[in-house]
Scaffold this motif. Sequence first.
Motif, mmCIF file in Angstrom:
data_model
loop_
_atom_site.group_PDB
_atom_site.id
_atom_site.type_symbol
_atom_site.label_atom_id
_atom_site.label_comp_id
_atom_site.label_asym_id
_atom_site.label_seq_id
_atom_site.Cartn_x
_atom_site.Cartn_y
_atom_site.Cartn_z
ATOM 1 N N PRO A 199 26.111 29.073 29.191
ATOM 2 C CA PRO A 199 25.281 27.925 29.590
ATOM 3 C C PRO A 199 25.557 26.683 28.741
ATOM 4 O O PRO A 199 25.236 25.571 29.169
ATOM 5 C CB PRO A 199 23.846 28.427 29.396
ATOM 6 C CG PRO A 199 23.950 29.642 28.544
ATOM 7 C CD PRO A 199 25.314 30.206 28.710
ATOM 8 N N ARG A 204 20.394 30.016 48.075
ATOM 9 C CA ARG A 204 19.537 31.180 47.932
ATOM 10 C C ARG A 204 18.794 31.092 46.607
ATOM 11 O O ARG A 204 19.362 30.651 45.598
ATOM 12 C CB ARG A 204 20.358 32.471 47.974
ATOM 13 C CG ARG A 204 19.457 33.702 47.971
ATOM 14 C CD ARG A 204 20.152 34.997 48.352
ATOM 15 N NE ARG A 204 19.142 36.015 48.525
ATOM 16 C CZ ARG A 204 18.967 37.080 47.716
ATOM 17 N NH1 ARG A 204 19.810 37.294 46.723
ATOM 18 N NH2 ARG A 204 17.981 37.931 47.911
ATOM 19 N N GLU A 255 25.635 39.249 53.542
ATOM 20 C CA GLU A 255 24.500 38.657 54.245
ATOM 21 C C GLU A 255 24.923 38.226 55.645
ATOM 22 O O GLU A 255 26.104 38.078 55.946
ATOM 23 C CB GLU A 255 23.985 37.434 53.479
ATOM 24 C CG GLU A 255 23.245 37.811 52.214
ATOM 25 C CD GLU A 255 22.486 36.619 51.638
ATOM 26 O OE1 GLU A 255 22.755 35.473 52.035
ATOM 27 O OE2 GLU A 255 21.606 36.855 50.787
ATOM 28 N N LEU A 261 19.988 30.449 43.002
ATOM 29 C CA LEU A 261 21.078 31.368 42.675
ATOM 30 C C LEU A 261 22.457 30.820 42.988
ATOM 31 O O LEU A 261 23.373 30.918 42.186
ATOM 32 C CB LEU A 261 20.886 32.690 43.422
ATOM 33 C CG LEU A 261 19.618 33.471 43.057
ATOM 34 C CD1 LEU A 261 19.465 34.674 43.980
ATOM 35 C CD2 LEU A 261 19.683 33.926 41.599
ATOM 36 N N ARG A 262 22.574 30.238 44.193
ATOM 37 C CA ARG A 262 23.943 29.904 44.623
ATOM 38 C C ARG A 262 23.921 29.177 45.954
ATOM 39 O O ARG A 262 22.962 29.311 46.727
ATOM 40 C CB ARG A 262 24.781 31.177 44.782
ATOM 41 C CG ARG A 262 24.175 32.150 45.781
ATOM 42 C CD ARG A 262 25.030 33.406 45.956
ATOM 43 N NE ARG A 262 24.297 34.441 46.680
ATOM 44 C CZ ARG A 262 24.244 34.543 48.022
ATOM 45 N NH1 ARG A 262 24.899 33.687 48.792
ATOM 46 N NH2 ARG A 262 23.526 35.497 48.596
ATOM 47 N N ALA A 285 30.632 31.482 32.119
ATOM 48 C CA ALA A 285 29.520 32.391 31.844
ATOM 49 C C ALA A 285 28.640 31.868 30.714
ATOM 50 O O ALA A 285 27.600 32.459 30.434
ATOM 51 C CB ALA A 285 30.054 33.777 31.492
ATOM 52 N N ARG A 338 25.259 26.748 39.712
ATOM 53 C CA ARG A 338 24.261 27.744 39.342
ATOM 54 C C ARG A 338 24.959 29.096 39.181
ATOM 55 O O ARG A 338 24.778 29.755 38.183
ATOM 56 C CB ARG A 338 23.159 27.821 40.414
ATOM 57 C CG ARG A 338 22.225 26.606 40.417
ATOM 58 C CD ARG A 338 21.360 26.495 39.171
ATOM 59 N NE ARG A 338 20.551 27.696 38.968
ATOM 60 C CZ ARG A 338 19.809 27.937 37.894
ATOM 61 N NH1 ARG A 338 19.777 27.058 36.890
ATOM 62 N NH2 ARG A 338 19.122 29.040 37.779
ATOM 63 N N LYS A 339 25.740 29.522 40.147
ATOM 64 C CA LYS A 339 26.559 30.717 39.949
ATOM 65 C C LYS A 339 27.654 30.363 38.940
ATOM 66 O O LYS A 339 27.849 29.192 38.597
ATOM 67 C CB LYS A 339 27.147 31.207 41.273
ATOM 68 C CG LYS A 339 28.269 30.340 41.842
ATOM 69 C CD LYS A 339 28.854 30.984 43.107
ATOM 70 C CE LYS A 339 29.980 30.149 43.696
ATOM 71 N NZ LYS A 339 29.692 28.717 43.904
ATOM 72 N N GLN A 340 28.383 31.388 38.490
ATOM 73 C CA GLN A 340 29.234 31.185 37.321
ATOM 74 C C GLN A 340 30.681 30.819 37.642
ATOM 75 O O GLN A 340 31.615 31.441 37.119
ATOM 76 C CB GLN A 340 29.179 32.422 36.425
ATOM 77 C CG GLN A 340 27.791 32.606 35.825
ATOM 78 C CD GLN A 340 27.712 33.760 34.881
ATOM 79 O OE1 GLN A 340 28.548 34.642 34.879
ATOM 80 N NE2 GLN A 340 26.666 33.764 34.054
ATOM 81 N N HIS A 388 15.033 33.018 50.395
ATOM 82 C CA HIS A 388 15.288 34.196 49.564
ATOM 83 C C HIS A 388 15.812 35.365 50.378
ATOM 84 O O HIS A 388 16.761 36.016 49.991
ATOM 85 C CB HIS A 388 14.012 34.617 48.826
ATOM 86 C CG HIS A 388 14.172 35.919 48.104
ATOM 87 N ND1 HIS A 388 15.075 36.077 47.075
ATOM 88 C CD2 HIS A 388 13.572 37.138 48.275
ATOM 89 C CE1 HIS A 388 15.029 37.326 46.640
ATOM 90 N NE2 HIS A 388 14.137 37.988 47.348
#
Lengths: 328, 328, 328, 328
Positions: free
Chosen positions: A271, A70, A50, A6-7, A269, A188-190, A120
């Motif tokens: 790919p 993550r 978190e 994810l990031r 945003a 991976r994140k935008q 995770h």
Amino acid sequence: MPFNILRAAHIEFRVTDLDRARAFYVDTLGFIETAADTDHLYLRGYEEREHHSLTLRRAESAGVGHLAFRVASEADLDELAALHAERGLPTRWLAAGEECGQGRALRVQDPTGLPVEFYHQMAPAERWLQRFDLYRGPGIMRLDHFNCQVPHVQAAFDWYHEGLGFWLSESTETDDQPPRLWAVWLHRKQNVHDLALMSGLGPRVHHAGFWLGDPLGVIRACDILAAAGYAHAIERGPGRHGLSNAMFLYLRDPDGNRIELYTGDYLIADPDWPPIRWSINDPRRATFWGHAPPASWFNEAALVENIRTGDCMPTRAAALQDRPNFVT
Amino acid sequence: MPFNILRAAHIEFRVTDLDRARAFYVDTLGFIETAADTDHLYLRGYEEREHHSLTLRRAESAGVGHLAFRVASEADLDELAALHAERGLPTRWLAAGEECGQGRALRVQDPTGLPVEFYHQMAPAERWLQRFDLYRGPGIMRLDHFNCQVPHVQAAFDWYHEGLGFWLSESTETDDQPPRLWAVWLHRKQNVHDLALMSGLGPRVHHAGFWLGDPLGVIRACDILAAAGYAHAIERGPGRHGLSNAMFLYLRDPDGNRIELYTGDYLIADPDWPPIRWSINDPRRATFWGHAPPASWFNEAALVENIRTGDCMPTRAAALQDRPNFVT
Amino acid sequence: MPFNILRAAHIEFRVTDLDRARAFYVDTLGFIETAADTDHLYLRGYEEREHHSLTLRRAESAGVGHLAFRVASEADLDELAALHAERGLPTRWLAAGEECGQGRALRVQDPTGLPVEFYHQMAPAERWLQRFDLYRGPGIMRLDHFNCQVPHVQAAFDWYHEGLGFWLSESTETDDQPPRLWAVWLHRKQNVHDLALMSGLGPRVHHAGFWLGDPLGVIRACDILAAAGYAHAIERGPGRHGLSNAMFLYLRDPDGNRIELYTGDYLIADPDWPPIRWSINDPRRATFWGHAPPASWFNEAALVENIRTGDCMPTRAAALQDRPNFVT
Amino acid sequence: MPFNILRAAHIEFRVTDLDRARAFYVDTLGFIETAADTDHLYLRGYEEREHHSLTLRRAESAGVGHLAFRVASEADLDELAALHAERGLPTRWLAAGEECGQGRALRVQDPTGLPVEFYHQMAPAERWLQRFDLYRGPGIMRLDHFNCQVPHVQAAFDWYHEGLGFWLSESTETDDQPPRLWAVWLHRKQNVHDLALMSGLGPRVHHAGFWLGDPLGVIRACDILAAAGYAHAIERGPGRHGLSNAMFLYLRDPDGNRIELYTGDYLIADPDWPPIRWSINDPRRATFWGHAPPASWFNEAALVENIRTGDCMPTRAAALQDRPNFVT
């Protein structure tokens, strides 16, 4: 990919004096202290929900224990363990709670030697995004990215892009014909990156980037640090990167670990985003305004740990030149 | 004093190519062009209500024709002429209109050799303060101050302070025992300075400072200049001065004349203000964040004209060291 | 004038609960607490070098004890005492120390009934301008001005302009033919005002204006106040005044006393400044962006003390309309 | 999902006078004009690399022609066509080039009646992100989101969440027991929303949100609009939303179409993000600082087109209350 990273999520810095580190990170820069024990401080930014995005761990020397991404599910961890095992890469499982606030986690030594963690589950923490009355310092919002030096960028890129599914947002090439890949910004994140890989003596972690809420934050950071007696901690900037377009400020903590305060890059945003290519010798690449980085910015970076022994990983020289021609 | 000097009001830069200078000052930095003829451009900022605060005059080389202070009345000009005559200093009257938009004016060669003009009347011009729709560039609001290099700061200070009634806001001293005056920040209007005098090869004009409306303006200026191909014009900054507390950016125009974009110093409404003293070797004095200025910032400055011949005045070396020990 | 009034210097607010007031002014807005006793808090901003610019005094009800101007010398106090006596206005001397940190002072009831203090000496206090590490809240730099409602603005203007030497920067007129003076912005220091006088039920103090260091400060103030549970304290703004061009935010303290956070007006260094005239019904005058002020902004203001009895002065209605036609 | 919707991508506003619309959007707000013909203007922001994010189409009345989402592949369009057909929803294919610069596209009337377009290919356009020298206006960077009013939010949410795979970032509920869904903020890209759905007379498009590069942009927008004679275009703000945490400014174009200038929400990179829930009557939800929106903000919105006839779709009243109790 059968897994979903994810990031960039957190990093563990080795520090020799926790109280001195707290004075810098918490009292001056305004990180939130989620938890602490004899050997650790667990810190987070105002936007984060978190337990921690920065761990400071008492150690004999500076350096980086691990950097963590993550993933979207517990099953992703098993898939990643299988992939690394298949490649013959060292792995180690951490039980839930072995890292404070975190579920079970997978540590790997990536093909370049970097100590990478995947997890995770993480205990939630109160988000202070709208606790403006508690803001202190320049306004550290969240971890944004890691930047690492590796001897062979092309090989590292292949692993992260093809092996792990990171997308390329921008790259830097040498002026050779044909050009060779000098550095890559992978996400991976935008936004522009979760992980940058630059040619250099490595494996080393160059810096961890933390997001500020507004461009004046880099000015406030300088003012606050200088007023608090940390002017020497300002290594480079404030400036704007040509690559990524972000405003930046590079700081060295009391042990020499480097963080970047970073804000104002852009959204990716799509790919099928066409990557932006720069020459290493374009003076606007590093600092859009033409300022040359100091030599220390290229020479110095954090050693990283062997995930099994905790010893510092040996380093090798860069296969390509390790800095632009105009930095001497 | 039998006269009342109000404020730093305008400066005349010599430029070798008016079109090139217009591209820099008007098209890129957003100065308003009040008037132009074959040999001059007359420019002003958005807050100003007078014809010009910056004159660009076609000439064979860079340099400064004169720097001007506004006085409170026509009679003040006669008093100042008498004072300078009494001191044996060169003076010259300009008839009304001899400088475009300006009433009669007195030019003098001050005791350090600087070409100084005093005037009272100037044609009005529309104030664009609330024409936000016309703002371009970083937002040049008004001329703020002049900074000059002179060989003997103590003597120059005595003249401006005791002779002309300027107040001292801040000063820089050498580390000698007793300390010697290395530089002074002098004001008539109520902020840090209208005139700074620094030890150096002189008489030379180091820079003219123009006020920006907000601290982000220094960032916008860098971005705009770099985008327009003027990254090389950025000589120093952005940064914050310890002395004056202002945010700054130093630029070199296409001829090498230097301007400072400046904002965020403080109000001095009390004539009994206790001046603030700095050591020349305090690293926070020049840039509060600890950045050292480049050597060019000390080495290079504009020659000034003889008010009678228009030739450039000869220079002499500084009596004291001309820069901090940490600038080499 | 045989005396020299320098600037708006401090104001004394009556508050019913000092702890509650401290939570608002010190803990939330970040005023520095210079001193405190059973009945008073003495506060200052980061740019100030004097003991206090805001006094909070325990009292039975909200209101204003006095507003104070600094003068250039002790002799100026005697001249001002003579002038007020000659006019038959009530005066009272305060001995040195009677107001904490202050030398002897002259209190007068001005022709409109406002309780005004003049003083020259005030104990110094550390300036926090460069203690960025200690900044909290939106960044209160210094007291800027007072704004008062009086029934007859023309008469009040005559006194302050002709009697005390205040200059007019901007004015507001009715749409009558000929127009009548509805409000005036008067200054001694070199920005838009030290004292504004508006038509309204009076004598009352409408607000005290405090200077912020940058335009984002008004945004930070809203965020911080709302986060700390003081959203209801935000009465008007953020906005930009057409008149003065400043960014503003109006707040009501827990007792209802009103302060303005204010920044970004302009320099007036010329005594022959041509005043700027506005119609009361120009929608851009009050808020340049066209927002109408709330009715409370016109209806509510602080009663002021009789300098001899400490009772609240009686009020009279405005001779002219007390608000624009578009505020109902 | 067998398809991948990427992000809110562009919107088509109906305007009655293209020149008047250009003066507002291009000359004043600084949108880039990519292309124009007799009946259309195609505009984009500085960060965008595609042909247009805002189309202005000449029409008899204000309103919205369609709003468009980009998808990850051509095949996604076929999947979406099948899904809508299966649900009995009206669809229409546009050939490549039928919308200037765009590949083939699918238009649908969603279950609420909104005219939605999906497309994959769009002609590239130069990104001006680093052409700071060309920036004008408040700095429109990119389209961020659409906000629509629909009579039944729960049903619309079900369609977009379960049918199309949008994630919920924040929601607003009534104070009923049990609470009912009053509005939802839905995203595909990784910030707070691509699409918000609010209870109200519908189907109507409430506004399109455009991203600004920094929080001061909302202040600059007000200043520029007021200076250019568009003060009446400012309907609400500047302010900060509690929901989303973004700074905002709502504008009405000369035809009454509404746009939001928006900046400073937060990153959502985790698909398991726990949505944030608000009560409709929490005064900090709409404006964190407590300001109530004007009634027009709830009453007025743009009618939308029938994708086959081009007529305006009929509207129905909201099933729930259409505004907070404190807005009257």
